[in-house]
Write an enzyme that holds these catalytic residues in place. Structure first.
Site, mmCIF file in Angstrom:
data_model
loop_
_atom_site.group_PDB
_atom_site.id
_atom_site.type_symbol
_atom_site.label_atom_id
_atom_site.label_comp_id
_atom_site.label_asym_id
_atom_site.label_seq_id
_atom_site.Cartn_x
_atom_site.Cartn_y
_atom_site.Cartn_z
ATOM 1 C CD GLU A 1 -2.793 -1.324 0.400
ATOM 2 O OE1 GLU A 1 -3.223 -0.272 -0.115
ATOM 3 O OE2 GLU A 1 -3.197 -2.438 0.085
ATOM 4 C CB CYS B 1 -1.967 6.603 1.989
ATOM 5 S SG CYS B 1 -3.227 5.687 2.887
HETATM 6 P P1 NAP Z 1 8.631 4.803 4.269
HETATM 7 O O1 NAP Z 1 9.820 5.647 4.509
HETATM 8 O O2 NAP Z 1 8.559 4.030 3.014
HETATM 9 O O3 NAP Z 1 8.556 3.839 5.539
HETATM 10 C C1 NAP Z 1 7.509 2.947 5.702
HETATM 11 C C2 NAP Z 1 7.956 1.787 6.567
HETATM 12 O O4 NAP Z 1 8.959 1.048 5.908
HETATM 13 C C3 NAP Z 1 8.531 2.204 7.897
HETATM 14 O O5 NAP Z 1 8.117 1.273 8.863
HETATM 15 C C4 NAP Z 1 10.009 2.107 7.673
HETATM 16 O O6 NAP Z 1 10.714 1.873 8.856
HETATM 17 C C5 NAP Z 1 10.082 0.905 6.777
HETATM 18 N N1 NAP Z 1 11.253 0.805 5.940
HETATM 19 C C6 NAP Z 1 11.891 1.800 5.308
HETATM 20 N N2 NAP Z 1 12.924 1.291 4.599
HETATM 21 C C7 NAP Z 1 12.912 -0.039 4.788
HETATM 22 C C8 NAP Z 1 13.725 -1.127 4.334
HETATM 23 N N3 NAP Z 1 14.752 -0.935 3.509
HETATM 24 N N4 NAP Z 1 13.438 -2.370 4.753
HETATM 25 C C9 NAP Z 1 12.397 -2.598 5.569
HETATM 26 N N5 NAP Z 1 11.607 -1.603 6.043
HETATM 27 C C10 NAP Z 1 11.850 -0.357 5.642
HETATM 28 O O7 NAP Z 1 7.295 5.638 4.346
HETATM 29 P P2 NAP Z 1 6.871 6.669 5.442
HETATM 30 O O8 NAP Z 1 7.573 7.922 5.151
HETATM 31 O O9 NAP Z 1 6.968 6.106 6.809
HETATM 32 O O10 NAP Z 1 5.326 6.801 5.132
HETATM 33 C C11 NAP Z 1 4.799 7.774 4.317
HETATM 34 C C12 NAP Z 1 4.383 7.193 3.014
HETATM 35 O O11 NAP Z 1 3.491 6.108 3.229
HETATM 36 C C13 NAP Z 1 3.630 8.167 2.173
HETATM 37 O O12 NAP Z 1 4.192 8.167 0.897
HETATM 38 C C14 NAP Z 1 2.209 7.633 2.144
HETATM 39 O O13 NAP Z 1 1.504 7.933 0.963
HETATM 40 C C15 NAP Z 1 2.381 6.186 2.348
HETATM 41 N N6 NAP Z 1 1.232 5.572 2.996
HETATM 42 C C16 NAP Z 1 0.464 4.715 2.308
HETATM 43 C C17 NAP Z 1 -0.641 4.129 2.912
HETATM 44 C C18 NAP Z 1 -1.524 3.155 2.180
HETATM 45 O O14 NAP Z 1 -2.361 2.529 2.813
HETATM 46 N N7 NAP Z 1 -1.386 2.991 0.905
HETATM 47 C C19 NAP Z 1 -0.936 4.431 4.227
HETATM 48 C C20 NAP Z 1 -0.138 5.304 4.905
HETATM 49 C C21 NAP Z 1 0.959 5.868 4.264
HETATM 50 P P3 NAP Z 1 11.456 3.088 9.625
HETATM 51 O O15 NAP Z 1 10.405 4.059 10.004
HETATM 52 O O16 NAP Z 1 12.061 2.405 10.812
HETATM 53 O O17 NAP Z 1 12.433 3.626 8.662
#
Ligand code: NAP
Length: 675
Positions: free
Chosen positions: A255, A294
Site C-alpha cells: 500500500e 495516503c
Molecule cells: P517509508 O519511509 O517508506 O517507511 C515505511 C515503513 O517502511 C517504515 O516502517 C520504515 O521503517 C520501513 N522501511 C523503510 N525502509 C525499509 C527497508 N529498507 N526495509 C524494511 N523496512 C523499511 O514511508 P513513510 O515515510 O513512513 O510513510 C509515508 C508514506 O506512506 C507516504 O508516501 C504515504 O503515501 C504512504 N502511505 C500509504 C498508505 C496506504 O495505505 N497505501 C498508508 C499510509 C501511508 P522506519 O520508520 O524504521 O524507517
C-alpha cells in the site's frame, strides 16, 4: 531515555540504545528505537513454530471471537492511545480516525468471519466442478491457512489502524503476525502491542513486535510467509525486489503513496450543494491528520470555469483553520509527524511550485497556537493552482502533508485522462449530481483506482468521506498505489490462505470438505428429520414420492394463493409461451408438494425451516406428472447454543428422471433430542 522494547520469542527485549524519536509538537525526545541484538530469524521461527500451530487449531469463528475480544479490550484503553497520539501531532479527531478506526476493523472482521466463513479450519470455495461424464470424478477448491508468518511493515501516519487493519485478517485466517511500526511513531504501536500481550487474549506467538530496522529479517522470509508493506512507493519498490521475496515467491502486498484526485462535476456550479460539499471535503482532506493520509486529495480536478470559485472558497475556509498544539481545544490541525517530515513536504512543495502557483498558505510561515513553531513540526495548509494541465508536477510529486493542487479540465474525457496521470490511486472521488457524468467518470477512473466515492447531496450526510478506507471495501490501488488489496471484506482473510484445487471421487471429496457431494453415497435407513445433530451425518437422506400433480391441484393452488398467471390457467396462452407445451404447475406448488413429501410431521429435532438457497426450476411440470424428492444432508454447521444449521441438498425429479427443481433447504436442528 527508554529504548522501545520489542516483543519476540515470547519475551520483551530492549536494545541498549537507539535512534531518538521526538515529540512532533514540543520536540522533546519521547523514546529511542533500535532492533540491535534482536534475533529476527528466531522471531520468525517462533511465529511459525508456536503461534501458527496454536492459531490453526482454532476455527475461523473461534479466531473471530479472539478478534472481538481484542477490540473490546482495546476500546477500554482508547484514552491512553489518544494521549500518546497527541505526541505524534494528532488532534483528538485525528487520533480517533487512527485508534477507533483500527478497533473498528477488528470488530468488522470478527463479525464478517462469523457470517461469511465456516466454523471450520478450511474454507470450501465455489461449487463442485463436474470433471467426468459418469460423475465419479469431481473437483473443488479449498483454502487452508498458510504455515508462515505475516510480517507487516507500517507507515508512520497510522500507528494503531495500520497494525490492526493488517492483524485482523491475518488473525482470523490463523496466521501469526510480526508488527514492524515506522520508527517515528513506534511508541504508540509499542503500547498497543503491550496492551494486546498483557491481555493474554491471543495464543503465544500470535503477535510479535519489532521496533527498529527489520532489514535482516527479510532475508529469512520463506515460501509460506507474507510481507505486507505500507509506506512510500520507493520503499515498496525496494522490498518488492528483495532477493528473498523474489526467489521464494513470498506473498507481497504493498500500500504505497498515491496522488488521489477529486473531480468536481460541471453541473456542480458555485451555489449548488455539490459545490459546497466539494470545497468542504477538500479542506477536510487537506487538514485531517495534517494531510498525512495516503488517501488524501492531492489533485483537485475542477471545470476550468469554476477554478477561481473553488480556489476562493477553499482559501477562505483554510484561513479559519487553527494550527497548533492538539492539546488546545481550538486547534483544528496539529503538527506533522516530525521536523524531517516537514522538510520533506517543503521540498515537495518547491517541486510542485515549479509548475504551479501557491494560492493559499505559506510553506515557511505559520501562525501556531499553544506551541513553539520552531520546535514543533507545524506547517500551514497549502493550496496550489495549476493553470497548465500539461505540467507533470502535480501528477508525479507527493507532498505528504496538508497540500493540494487545483487543476482545471474542459470535459469528462480530459478529467479521466488527468486522473490517470497519477498512474494508479488508492481513492478518488467525483462530486456531482449528474448520473451520466458520474457513470462516465467512474467507468473511466476505475482501471486506475481501488475505491471511488461518488458524492452528492443525497449521500452527503451519511457519506464516510473520500479519505476513509473501510474494512468492507477494497483498500489498495493499482500502479503507483502499490498494486495491493489490503482490505475488502473476507478477501483480505483469503490473502493469508492457500487456495488448492482438490480432485477426487464424490465420497473422497466429501470426506475432505465435510460436505456431501452429489454422486456420493446416501444413507436412507432412518428419516433424517428424526436425528439430532449428535446423530445426523452428511449423506443421511430420505427419498419420498411419487405424487401425481393434477389440473385440480394447479387450479386449487392458483385460486388459493391468487397466483392465476396465465401459464397456469390458460392452455392456449401457455402453449404460445416459448417455454411451455401447455398449462404448467406453479414452481411454488412443486416446492410445497416436495416439502409435503419429505417432511416428518411429528415433533422432533428439526426446529425450523429458515430458507432456501440456490433454487432453480429446471423442467416444467404438467398435469399428470409424478414428483419424487430426494433430500440429503449436505452440510452441518453447529452454532453456539443448543442447535445448528443443516443444509439439505434437495432434488425434485419426475417420472422420466428429469430434474424439475434443485435447491438447498436450510433448517435449524437441535444438538440433542430424546423422543
Ligand atoms: P517509508 O519511509 O517508506 O517507511 C515505511 C515503513 O517502511 C517504515 O516502517 C520504515 O521503517 C520501513 N522501511 C523503510 N525502509 C525499509 C527497508 N529498507 N526495509 C524494511 N523496512 C523499511 O514511508 P513513510 O515515510 O513512513 O510513510 C509515508 C508514506 O506512506 C507516504 O508516501 C504515504 O503515501 C504512504 N502511505 C500509504 C498508505 C496506504 O495505505 N497505501 C498508508 C499510509 C501511508 P522506519 O520508520 O524504521 O524507517
Amino acid at each position: 531515555m527508554a529504548v522501545l522494547r520489542s516483543f519476540v520469542n515470547g519475551a520483551w527485549q530492549a536494545p541498549a540504545d537507539g535512534v531518538p524519536v521526538r515529540d512532533a509538537v514540543t520536540g522533546e525526545e519521547v523514546a529511542r528505537v533500535s532492533s540491535d541484538g534482536i534475533d529476527l530469524a528466531a522471531a520468525l521461527e517462533y511465529g511459525r513454530r508456536v503461534g501458527g500451530p496454536a492459531l490453526r487449531e482454532l476455527t475461523f469463528h473461534q479466531r473471530a471471537a479472539l478478534a472481538k475480544s481484542l477490540a473490546l479490550m482495546l476500546r477500554e484503553h482508547r484514552d491512553e492511545l489518544y494521549a500518546l497520539s497527541a505526541r505524534t501531532g494528532a488532534t483528538r479527531s485525528d487520533a480517533m480516525i487512527d485508534v477507533d478506526g483500527g478497533i473498528g476493523v477488528l470488530f468488522a472482521y470478527a463479525s464478517r468471519a462469523k457470517r461469511e466463513l465456516p466454523n471450520d479450519t478450511v474454507v470450501v470455495e465455489g461449487a463442485v466442478e463436474s470433471l467426468s461424464r459418469g460423475g465419479t470424478f469431481v473437483g473443488q477448491h479449498i483454502l487452508a491457512p498458510r504455515t508462515g508468518v505475516a510480517v507487516q511493515i507500517n507507515a508512520f501516519n497510522f500507528p494503531v489502524w495500520g497494525p490492526l487493519e493488517k492483524l485482523a485478517p491475518a488473525l482470523v485466517a490463523g496466521v501469526p503476525t510480526i508488527i514492524k511500526p515506522a520508527s517515528q511513531t513506534a511508541y504508540v504501536t509499542a503500547r498497543l502491542v503491550e496492551l494486546i500481550v498483557e491481555s493474554q487474549i491471543l495464543p503465544p506467538g500470535s503477535v510479535q513486535l519489532v521496533c527498529g530496522s527489520v532489514t535482516e529479517l527479510l532475508d529469512h522470509l520463506d515460501e509460506q510467509d507474507s510481507l505486507s508493506f505500507t509506506g512510500s512507493a520507493a520503499t515498496a519498490r525496494r522490498l518488492r525486489s528483495h532477493p528473498a521475496i523474489v526467489a521464494r515467491a513470498v506473498r507481497f502486498n504493498a500500500e504505497a503513496d498515491s496522488l488521489n484526485c477529486s473531480i468536481l462535476g460541471p453541473d456542480a456550479a458555485p451555489g449548488t450543494p455539490e459545490f459546497d460539499l466539494y470545497v468542504a471535503q477538500l479542506v477536510t482532506e487537506m487538514t485531517a491528520k495534517a494531510g498525512q493520509k495516503c488517501t488524501a486529495i492531492r489533485r483537485a480536478l475542477v471545470p476550468v470555469a469554476w477554478m477561481d470559485a473553488v480556489v476562493g472558497a477553499v482559501h477562505e475556509r483554510l484561513q479559519a483553520v487553527v494550527v497548533g498544539n492538539p492539546a488546545d481545544e481550538t486547534v483544528r490541525m496539529g503538527a506533522l509527524a516530525s521536523l524531517e517530515q516537514r522538510e520533506e513536504v517543503r521540498r515537495a512543495v518547491k517541486e510542485l511550485a515549479a509548475g504551479c502557483r501557491i494560492v493559499s498558505g505559506d510553506p515557511e510561515h505559520v501562525s501556531v497556537t499553544g506551541a513553539d513553531p520552531e520546535r514543533g513540526a507545524f506547517l500551514s495548509p497549502i493550496l496550489l493552482r495549476c493553470d497548465d494541465s500539461g505540467r507533470p508536477e502535480p501528477h508525479t510529486v507527493e507532498a505528504f502533508g496538508p497540500v493540494s493542487t487545483v487543476i482545471g479540465y474542459h470535459d469528462a474525457a480530459e478529467a479521466i485522462a488527468l486522473a490517470a496521470r497519477g498512474r494508479g490511486s488508492l481513492a478518488g472521488s467525483v462530486v456531482t449530481g449528474d448520473p451520466d457524468f458520474a457513470r462516465t467518470v467512474v467507468v473511466g477512473l476505475a482501471p486506475w483506482h481501488g475505491r471511488i466515492l461518488v458524492l452528492d447531496r443525497t449521500a452527503a450526510a451519511e457519506s464516510t468521506g473520500h479519505g476513509s478506507p473501510l474494512p468492507a471495501l477494497v483498500h489498495g490501488g493499482p500502479g503507483r498505489a502499490g498494486g495491493g488489496e489490503e482490505l475488502g471484506g473476507v478477501r483480505a482473510v483469503l490473502h493469508h490462505l492457500q487456495r488448492t484445487a482438490v480432485q477426487a471421487s464424490p465420497d473422497m471429496l466429501g470426506a475432505i470438505t465435510g460436505r456431501w457431494v452429489s454422486g456420493g453415497t446416501r444413507r436412507t435407513d432412518e428419516h433424517p428429520f428424526r436425528k439430532s445433530l449428535a446423530q445426523l451425518r452428511v449423506g443421511d437422506a430420505v427419498v419420498a414420492g411419487p405424487r401425481t400433480v393434477t389440473l385440480e391441484d394447479i387450479e386449487h393452488f392458483a385460486n388459493f394463493t391468487g397466483d392465476t398467471f396465465y401459464a397456469h390457467m390458460d392452455e392456449a396462452a401457455a402453449r404460445a409461451n416459448p417455454f411451455f407445451d401447455g398449462r404448467v404447475a406453479h414452481g411454488y406448488l412443486v416446492l410445497a408438494f416436495a416439502a409435503g413429501l419429505f417432511v416428518q410431521p411429528d415433533p422432533g429435532p428439526v426446529l425450523a425451516n429458515y430458507g432456501i438457497d440456490n433454487l432453480r426450476f429446471l423442467t416444467p411440470v404438467y398435469p399428470g406428472d409424478e414428483l419424487t424428492v430426494t433430500l440429503t444432508c449436505k452440510q452441518i454447521s453447529p452454532r453456539d447454543g443448543d442447535y445448528g444449521e443443516v443444509r439439505w441438498d434437495t432434488v425434485v425429479t419426475k417420472q422420466d428422471g428429469s430434474v424439475v427443481a434443485a435447491y438447498d433447504v436450510l433448517t435449524m436442528v437441535a444438538k440433542e433430542w430424546t423422543p
